[in-house]
Design an enzyme around this catalytic site. Structure first.
Site, short mmCIF file in Angstrom:
data_model
loop_
_atom_site.label_atom_id
_atom_site.label_comp_id
_atom_site.label_asym_id
_atom_site.label_seq_id
_atom_site.Cartn_x
_atom_site.Cartn_y
_atom_site.Cartn_z
N ASP A 1 23.95 39.68 37.92
CA ASP A 1 24.80 38.62 37.91
C ASP A 1 25.33 38.42 39.54
OD1 ASP A 1 26.21 40.99 37.97
OD2 ASP A 1 27.23 40.84 35.81
N ASN B 1 35.72 45.10 27.23
CA ASN B 1 35.58 44.08 26.06
C ASN B 1 34.19 44.15 25.51
OD1 ASN B 1 34.29 42.47 27.92
ND2 ASN B 1 35.59 40.78 27.87
N HIS C 1 31.32 43.65 27.24
CA HIS C 1 30.34 42.53 27.98
C HIS C 1 29.46 43.51 28.53
CE1 HIS C 1 33.24 42.38 31.77
NE2 HIS C 1 32.10 42.66 32.09
N GLU D 1 30.38 37.60 28.32
CA GLU D 1 31.76 37.65 27.60
C GLU D 1 31.74 37.53 26.24
OE1 GLU D 1 33.73 39.10 29.41
OE2 GLU D 1 34.41 37.87 31.03
C1 GLP Z 1 31.59 43.53 35.94
C2 GLP Z 1 30.09 43.42 35.84
C3 GLP Z 1 29.35 44.24 34.89
C4 GLP Z 1 29.77 45.85 34.75
C5 GLP Z 1 31.20 45.63 34.45
C6 GLP Z 1 31.92 46.93 34.06
O1 GLP Z 1 32.16 42.78 34.89
N1 GLP Z 1 29.55 42.25 36.12
O2 GLP Z 1 27.87 44.12 35.16
O3 GLP Z 1 29.02 46.39 33.80
O4 GLP Z 1 31.98 45.00 35.53
O5 GLP Z 1 32.26 47.48 35.49
P1 GLP Z 1 32.56 48.97 35.92
O6 GLP Z 1 31.44 49.70 35.89
O7 GLP Z 1 33.38 48.84 37.32
O8 GLP Z 1 33.73 49.37 34.58
#
Ligand code: GLP
Length: 244
Positions: free
Chosen positions: A66, A135, A137, A142
């Site tokens: 992304d 959440n 995702h 989402e």
């Molecule tokens: C973002 C990214 C996800 C990632 C998520 C969790 O939203 N788009 O790909 O998995 O954050 O991030 P973290 O690893 O910092 O908790």
């Protein structure tokens, strides 16, 4: 789903990096799907160490999950910049084999199609690394989006914006949209490797592994994939009912 529960973040990352190394040894021209966020940073550090010991990424191609909409690739909070500074600048990968959706593309819809087409043209993703949002995702898919989506434009949840705002300066605008591989794109990967650590992920982990398969918790769709490895630390696994 194969589930490993390790003692801490470093052990989670070491195992994930070992599995990625195995994939590349098995197929040096592997197509890897990569993730951003805090979780994979330790995995990338471990891969950089492996590179220093002789592991090569010369034939590897990558596709990131992304990118934020409205910030360019040289912005320090873009996922392109993140990947360069956290991984690509430190290994021998060819930059033209690294792919990240372009957050400045207009119209975004065409960029989404171009992205899916270029994944397909390379023969699809061999191994997709994923983190997990609080959440539930994955990528930026989402809750309550259709599982049938390919790469698409999304509006970010307030909880996601607030979780990610820590990376932006106080007076900086936190993007409210992103381009993300859809669940359909992610589910096409031949193997999936998801890592999650810390108590803030425990509820999402429980839903992903033991809950109903529902767009309400996007990661629950992984229960339907044939080849998923989940690596957790004790805290992220703390709400699981069964023993793994
Ligand atoms: C973002 C990214 C996800 C990632 C998520 C969790 O939203 N788009 O790909 O998995 O954050 O991030 P973290 O690893 O910092 O908790």
């Amino acid at each position: 789903m194969i589930i490993y529960i390790k003692d801490n973040y470093n052990e989670v990352c070491a195992l994930a990096a070992d599995l990625i190394e195995l994939q590349i040894k098995h197929k040096p021209s592997s197509i890897l799907g990569l993730a951003t966020g805090a979780s994979p940073v330790g995995v990338y550090d471990a891969l950089i160490e492996k590179h220093k010991q002789g592991m090569s990424f010369k034939h590897v191609t990558t596709f990131n999950l992304d990118e934020y909409v409205g910030i360019s690739g040289d912005h320090k909070n873009s996922y392109k910049y993140f990947m360069q500074t956290n991984l690509f600048d430190h290994i021998d990968i060819h930059y033209d084999k690294t792919h990240i959706p372009c957050g400045m593309a207009i119209p975004a819809k065409e960029e989404c199609k171009r992205y899916d087409d270029s994944i397909s043209a390379k023969g699809g993703i061999d191994l997709q690394l994923l983190g997990l949002g609080q959440n539930g995702h994955i990528g930026f898919n989402e809750p309550n989006l259709e599982f049938a989506n390919g790469t698409h434009l999304v509006a970010l949840d307030d909880s996601t914006k607030s979780a990610n705002s820590k990376y932006f300066a106080v007076d900086e605008h936190v993007p409210s949209q992103a381009i993300t591989m859809g669940i359909k794109t992610i589910m096409k990967a031949k193997k999936i490797l998801l890592i999650a650590t810390g108590s803030s992920k425990a509820e999402a982990v429980k839903g992903m592994i033991e809950g109903n398969i529902s767009p309400k918790l996007p990661a629950s769709v992984l229960q339907l994939h044939q080849d998923v490895v989940v690596i957790l630390d004790q805290e992220a696994a703390s709400q699981l009912k069964s023993k793994y």
